[in-house]
Design an enzyme around this catalytic site. Structure first.
Site, PDB file in Angstrom:
ATOM      1  N   GLY A   1      -1.188   6.906  -2.030  1.00  0.00           N
ATOM      2  CA  GLY A   1      -2.406   6.650  -1.292  1.00  0.00           C
ATOM      3  C   GLY A   1      -3.234   5.543  -1.905  1.00  0.00           C
ATOM      4  O   GLY A   1      -4.465   5.527  -1.789  1.00  0.00           O
ATOM      5  N   ARG A   2      -2.571   4.603  -2.549  1.00  0.00           N
ATOM      6  CA  ARG A   2      -3.260   3.553  -3.292  1.00  0.00           C
ATOM      7  C   ARG A   2      -2.508   2.244  -3.166  1.00  0.00           C
ATOM      8  O   ARG A   2      -1.284   2.236  -3.054  1.00  0.00           O
ATOM      9  CB  ARG A   2      -3.334   3.946  -4.770  1.00  0.00           C
ATOM     10  CG  ARG A   2      -4.252   3.104  -5.622  1.00  0.00           C
ATOM     11  CD  ARG A   2      -5.701   3.368  -5.324  1.00  0.00           C
ATOM     12  NE  ARG A   2      -6.559   2.900  -6.423  1.00  0.00           N
ATOM     13  CZ  ARG A   2      -7.866   2.899  -6.363  1.00  0.00           C
ATOM     14  NH1 ARG A   2      -8.473   3.335  -5.270  1.00  0.00           N
ATOM     15  NH2 ARG A   2      -8.598   2.484  -7.387  1.00  0.00           N
TER      16      ARG A   2
ATOM     17  N   HIS B   1       0.878  -1.175   0.000  1.00  0.00           N
ATOM     18  CA  HIS B   1       0.000   0.000   0.000  1.00  0.00           C
ATOM     19  C   HIS B   1       0.909   1.218   0.000  1.00  0.00           C
ATOM     20  O   HIS B   1       1.570   1.513   0.984  1.00  0.00           O
ATOM     21  CB  HIS B   1      -0.927   0.018   1.217  1.00  0.00           C
ATOM     22  CG  HIS B   1      -1.910   1.141   1.181  1.00  0.00           C
ATOM     23  ND1 HIS B   1      -3.147   1.040   0.568  1.00  0.00           N
ATOM     24  CD2 HIS B   1      -1.840   2.416   1.656  1.00  0.00           C
ATOM     25  CE1 HIS B   1      -3.794   2.188   0.674  1.00  0.00           C
ATOM     26  NE2 HIS B   1      -3.021   3.034   1.328  1.00  0.00           N
ATOM     27  N   CYS B   2       0.947   1.905  -1.135  1.00  0.00           N
ATOM     28  CA  CYS B   2       1.915   2.976  -1.337  1.00  0.00           C
ATOM     29  C   CYS B   2       1.511   4.236  -0.575  1.00  0.00           C
ATOM     30  O   CYS B   2       0.399   4.761  -0.749  1.00  0.00           O
ATOM     31  CB  CYS B   2       2.041   3.281  -2.832  1.00  0.00           C
ATOM     32  SG  CYS B   2       3.272   4.566  -3.201  1.00  0.00           S
ATOM     33  N   LEU B   3       2.411   4.716   0.258  1.00  0.00           N
ATOM     34  CA  LEU B   3       2.168   5.935   1.021  1.00  0.00           C
ATOM     35  C   LEU B   3       2.119   7.157   0.124  1.00  0.00           C
ATOM     36  O   LEU B   3       1.335   8.087   0.353  1.00  0.00           O
ATOM     37  CB  LEU B   3       3.268   6.098   2.081  1.00  0.00           C
ATOM     38  CG  LEU B   3       3.283   7.399   2.887  1.00  0.00           C
ATOM     39  CD1 LEU B   3       2.048   7.474   3.775  1.00  0.00           C
ATOM     40  CD2 LEU B   3       4.546   7.487   3.746  1.00  0.00           C
TER      41      LEU B   3
END
Length: 239
Positions: free
Chosen positions: A77-78, A72-74
């Site tokens: 946001g996805r 979950h990429c910071l």
């Protein structure tokens, strides 16, 4: 800049591979798996109430199972999964190029507009002159350096995992944790998903390299059992 913005949008807007099922399909899946004795919580998501596809994982932030889950990429946001993983790689690449370009132009600005050089005045005087010359350019330089550091690191790490291991970030982390509790070290390259450098890249980017390699497409949103590459199937059948 256009490439960076485009692939950032594609990474954010594209469905990463969320597992979707209606209420009726969920009830049917539970009954079918329970009757066949396959209601294993390692392959059945208790939150989504669906059978998890192979290589998928439930994301607590997105509250859904993601096919071929990577992370979950910071920064976007996805979730990064089967649907948008390729876009994420290009996003990292163009972000690194843009930041590198900004860093280069900052040095060019200082050399043309600041009456100081590192060789003649030394480090301390050079830094003081840079701050006095244009604090705004220095701020942009530091910001670009920060984003270049993490984006280039993630890009190299991602390409290494894809090309040499055939694994996602989550799979690699899980295998490393398991190897700590094993007597013999676990080889990350000896997995069913590692098909070799060229084939790993061809399958991931779905690129045949002008006919040199034949990419093999697997729909990880609906793949529940182990699948072998056609080349490996031929070897198995001949043995």
């Amino acid at each position: 800049m256009i490439g960076f913005l485009y692939f950032f949008y594609k990474t954010w807007a594209t469905d990463p591979g969320f597992t979707k099922a209606s209420e009726e399909e969920r009830k049917t899946n539970i009954i079918t798996l329970a009757e066949t004795g396959c209601l294993d919580f390692r392959t059945f998501c208790t939150s989504c109430l669906v059978r998890k596809p192979l290589r998928s994982l439930h994301c607590p932030v997105c509250k859904s199972c993601v096919a071929r889950y990577d992370q979950h990429c910071l920064w976007t946001g996805r979730c990064i999964g089967f649907g948008n993983h390729r876009y994420y790689i290009f996003f990292l690449f163009f972000l690194s190029v843009v930041c590198n370009w900004i860093i280069y132009e900052s040095f060019m600005y200082w050399s043309n507009h600041c009456a100081t050089t590192f060789r003649e005045d030394g480090l301390w005087t050079y830094l003081n002159q840079i701050v006095a010359c244009s604090p705004w350019v220095l701020y942009i330089f530091l910001l670009a350096t920060f984003h270049f550091s993490w984006s280039s690191f993630l890009l190299v790490n991602q390409l290494f995992q894809i090309a040499f291991l055939g694994l996602t970030s989550h799979e690699r982390t899980s295998l490393l944790k398991q190897s700590r509790h094993m007597k013999q070290p676990l080889s990350l390259r000896r997995t069913p998903y590692n098909l070799g450098f060229t084939q790993n890249l061809a399958d991931f980017f779905q690129c045949g390299c002008f006919g040199l390699v034949k990419p093999y497409a697997v729909d990880w949103t609906s793949q529940y059992t182990m699948v072998f590459h056609p080349a490996k199937e031929k070897v198995l059948r001949s043995v």
